[in-house]
Motif scaffolding. Structure first.
Motif, PDB file in Angstrom:
ATOM      1  N   GLN A   1       0.839  -1.183   0.000  1.00 10.97           N
ATOM      2  CA  GLN A   1       0.000   0.000   0.000  1.00 10.97           C
ATOM      3  C   GLN A   1       0.884   1.245   0.000  1.00 10.97           C
ATOM      4  OE1 GLN A   1      -2.622  -0.247   3.316  1.00 10.97           O
ATOM      5  NE2 GLN A   1      -3.748  -1.997   2.507  1.00 10.97           N
ATOM      6  N   LYS A   2       0.577   2.152  -0.902  1.00  8.80           N
ATOM      7  CA  LYS A   2       1.331   3.397  -0.998  1.00  8.80           C
ATOM      8  C   LYS A   2       0.960   4.317   0.154  1.00  8.80           C
ATOM      9  CE  LYS A   2       1.830   7.465  -3.915  1.00  8.80           C
ATOM     10  NZ  LYS A   2       1.303   8.361  -2.883  1.00  8.80           N
ATOM     11  N   GLU A   3       1.967   4.993   0.695  1.00  4.32           N
ATOM     12  CA  GLU A   3       1.718   5.968   1.755  1.00  4.32           C
ATOM     13  C   GLU A   3       1.164   7.245   1.128  1.00  4.32           C
ATOM     14  OE1 GLU A   3       1.560   7.717   5.523  1.00  4.32           O
ATOM     15  OE2 GLU A   3       1.675   5.660   4.809  1.00  4.32           O
TER      16      GLU A   3
ATOM     17  N   LEU B   1      10.998  -3.787 -13.176  1.00  6.94           N
ATOM     18  CA  LEU B   1       9.599  -3.475 -12.889  1.00  6.94           C
ATOM     19  C   LEU B   1       9.512  -2.814 -11.510  1.00  6.94           C
ATOM     20  CD1 LEU B   1       7.907  -6.750 -14.191  1.00  6.94           C
ATOM     21  CD2 LEU B   1       8.299  -4.604 -15.406  1.00  6.94           C
ATOM     22  N   ASP B   2       8.529  -1.974 -11.352  1.00  6.86           N
ATOM     23  CA  ASP B   2       8.412  -1.220 -10.089  1.00  6.86           C
ATOM     24  C   ASP B   2       6.983  -1.308  -9.564  1.00  6.86           C
ATOM     25  OD1 ASP B   2       9.218   0.371  -7.995  1.00  6.86           O
ATOM     26  OD2 ASP B   2       8.884   2.249  -9.065  1.00  6.86           O
ATOM     27  N   PRO B   3       6.546  -2.535  -9.233  1.00 10.45           N
ATOM     28  CA  PRO B   3       5.144  -2.683  -8.812  1.00 10.45           C
ATOM     29  C   PRO B   3       4.837  -2.055  -7.462  1.00 10.45           C
ATOM     30  CG  PRO B   3       6.335  -4.740  -8.490  1.00 10.45           C
ATOM     31  CD  PRO B   3       7.268  -3.817  -9.208  1.00 10.45           C
ATOM     32  N   TYR B   4       5.864  -1.789  -6.641  1.00 10.78           N
ATOM     33  CA  TYR B   4       5.618  -1.240  -5.308  1.00 10.78           C
ATOM     34  C   TYR B   4       5.908   0.255  -5.230  1.00 10.78           C
ATOM     35  CZ  TYR B   4       6.658  -6.192  -5.059  1.00 10.78           C
ATOM     36  OH  TYR B   4       6.712  -7.529  -5.328  1.00 10.78           O
ATOM     37  N   GLY B   5       6.284   0.848  -6.358  1.00 12.00           N
ATOM     38  CA  GLY B   5       6.469   2.290  -6.400  1.00 12.00           C
ATOM     39  C   GLY B   5       7.756   2.783  -5.773  1.00 12.00           C
ATOM     40  N   GLU B   6       8.771   1.921  -5.623  1.00 14.41           N
ATOM     41  CA  GLU B   6      10.010   2.363  -4.981  1.00 14.41           C
ATOM     42  C   GLU B   6      10.701   3.437  -5.814  1.00 14.41           C
ATOM     43  OE1 GLU B   6      14.375   0.679  -3.552  1.00 14.41           O
ATOM     44  OE2 GLU B   6      12.901  -0.676  -4.454  1.00 14.41           O
ATOM     45  N   ARG B   7      10.831   3.171  -7.123  1.00 14.18           N
ATOM     46  CA  ARG B   7      11.526   4.140  -7.960  1.00 14.18           C
ATOM     47  C   ARG B   7      10.730   5.449  -8.034  1.00 14.18           C
ATOM     48  NH1 ARG B   7      11.406   5.925 -13.076  1.00 14.18           N
ATOM     49  NH2 ARG B   7      13.382   6.657 -13.974  1.00 14.18           N
ATOM     50  N   ARG B   8       9.410   5.318  -8.158  1.00 10.96           N
ATOM     51  CA  ARG B   8       8.577   6.520  -8.182  1.00 10.96           C
ATOM     52  C   ARG B   8       8.750   7.328  -6.902  1.00 10.96           C
ATOM     53  NH1 ARG B   8       5.173   8.462  -5.485  1.00 10.96           N
ATOM     54  NH2 ARG B   8       5.161   6.596  -4.184  1.00 10.96           N
ATOM     55  N   ALA B   9       8.819   6.625  -5.762  1.00  4.97           N
ATOM     56  CA  ALA B   9       8.988   7.326  -4.493  1.00  4.97           C
ATOM     57  C   ALA B   9      10.358   7.989  -4.402  1.00  4.97           C
ATOM     58  CB  ALA B   9       8.784   6.349  -3.331  1.00  4.97           C
TER      59      ALA B   9
END
Length: 473
Positions: free
Chosen positions: A31-33, A137-145
């Motif tokens: 879950q994204k914060e 792949l960045d399914p958990y949004g690490e790179r986006r974060a």
């Protein structure tokens, strides 16, 4: 020999499908914060209300002093101050760090060649080249974060540059007001010395005709000596302020600059203060923008820490070409998904995530404290500016009356209706009132400077267009 073609597939289709399914399932669990722009329950306006709000971000409020020398010094400081230059370099560093966040796709290549043989024998030559491709792949949004946090730090660095610019404006304008104040004191002392000499001449004349006393002559001489003793200290204070202005404008202390030119007297705050509403405060205060961007960066660091708890999924491949002289050539290639499993969640990894949550909450508290402090500073600055403005008006009236009393006392002494002692007291009253007026003029100018800086006004003055922030894709 005909070329040989080899292919190897370290993962079979069932494994690839299972890896993708595992990553998809885990992504659903991550879950994204959420981030929400912080909001503070301001009142509708400041306690000292204004009919209409004004935008202050680029207001060049120092022009309100109508002093060309000050305007020239501000332009020099915005262009040459070293603190501002250092702050701009920190923006460059933050932008470089933001570009340093790894991209989704990567391409690598290498090549090598060699020869091998024995003395008098055949020589064998070979060459080898590799071409690698990876896609994370960045399914958990690490790179986006990471990209979002880096972008927030760039924006915070931009705001820190605005803060450095405001601090330079504050220090420069204060130093200039102090310089003109000291120069005003020097002129007042010179006027006082001329007045004391006139009184001394009158006292000596009366003493010579047996109409005055030696005490009157001695008192007048003492007052004259005191006024003369103040001159070296005032002249030293003038040089100190000139040196400070030189450094603020990026020059060596002691060098000639516009501040050494005769000014128009003490700067006068001739315009009313631009007050605005709380929304203006949020928009203009660099410290509030810094705190808000740091909070945003801290929230994204939570997502980075949470993503580290889940497997990393990537697609990678490579092509290897090998050529051997007289021995043919071969080509190897492979392509497929890979999953890097993290350490099993334990107390230390969970503690790391909890620490990022705490850091985000602290950043939010810091933001609220910054906003409260900003409102307090503006309210205090408004009160102080209004007080010094009213004090100046009262002091101007007082000085006018004391000067009238001085003129009447001097006339009375010559006609025998007052003593030299009365004239000495009248001279001292004018001196005191003149000093007080200079002090109140100085204080009003300083309060006007403080009010505009507290409002964040002028933080973008002299700012050159900055390159666009790298997209956070």
């Amino acid at each position: 020999m005909a070329p040989q073609r080899q292919a190897r597939h370290p993962w079979g289709r069932p494994f690839a499908i299972s890896a993708l399914a595992l990553a998809t399932a885990l992504a659903a669990c991550a879950q994204k914060e959420d981030y929400k722009t912080p909001h503070f329950p301001f009142f509708g306006s400041y306690s000292q209300k204004q009919a209409a709000p004004v935008l202050l971000s680029n207001a060049e409020w120092w022009h309100g002093f109508q002093d060309p020398v000050l305007n020239q010094l501000v332009a020099q400081a915005l262009a040459g101050n070293l603190s501002i230059a250092a702050a701009r370099e920190r923006v460059v560093q933050a932008r470089a760090e933001a570009r340093g966040v790894p991209d989704r796709a990567g391409l690598s290549a290498s090549a090598a060649g060699r020869q091998q043989g024995e003395k008098g024998g055949d020589v064998t030559s070979s060459a080898e080249g590799d071409l690698g491709l990876s896609w994370m792949l960045d399914p958990y949004g690490e790179r986006r974060a990471r990209k979002a946090a880096a972008g927030a730090r760039v924006e915070a660095a931009d705001a820190e540059t605005d803060a450095a610019r405001l601090l330079v404006l504050y220090n420069l304008c204060n130093a200039y007001v102090e310089l003109r104040y000291q120069q005003r004191l020097l002129a007042l002392r010179q006027q006082e010395i001329a007045s004391r000499r006139s009184t001394l001449s009158l006292a000596q004349s009366l003493f010579d005709t047996n109409s005055g006393t030696k005490l009157d002559v001695t008192r007048t001489q003492a007052e004259l000596a005191q006024a003369q003793a103040d001159l070296p200290l005032i002249e030293a204070a003038i040089r100190v302020q000139q040196n400070q202005i030189a450094v603020l404008t990026g020059r060596q202390p002691g060098t000639s600059g516009p501040e050494r030119e005769p000014g128009k007297g003490m700067p006068q705050a001739r315009m009313s203060a631009d007050i605005g509403i709380p929304a203006d405060l949020l928009r203009n205060r660099p410290d509030i923008r810094i705190a808000e961007r740091l909070y945003y960066a801290a929230v994204n660091q939570v997502d980075v820490a949470r993503a580290a708890l889940y497997p990393r999924l990537s697609l990678s491949g490579a092509i290897n070409l090998t050529s051997v002289r007289k021995g043919g050539s071969s080509r190897d290639y492979y392509f497929g998904p890979s999953v890097s499993l993290p350490e099993f969640p334990n107390s230390s990894t969970k503690a790391g995530v909890e620490a990022t949550y705490s850091a985000a909450r602290q950043a939010h508290i810091d933001w609220k404290a910054t906003v409260l402090n900003a409102v307090m500073e503006v309210e205090n600055a408004l009160v102080e500016y209004d007080g010094s403005r009213r004090a100046r008006a009262a002091t101007e009236r007082s000085l006018t009356l004391y000067r009238q009393a001085q003129t009447m006392t001097r006339d009375l002494v010559q006609s025998g209706g007052a003593t030299v002692g009365d004239l000495i007291d009248a001279d001292q009253s004018v001196t005191n009132a003149s000093n007080t007026l200079a002090q109140t003029q100085r204080q009003q100018a300083l309060d006007f400077i403080a009010l505009n800086v507290r409002l964040g006004s002028g933080s973008a003055a002299g700012e050159a267009p900055a390159p666009a922030t790298p997209p956070g894709n």
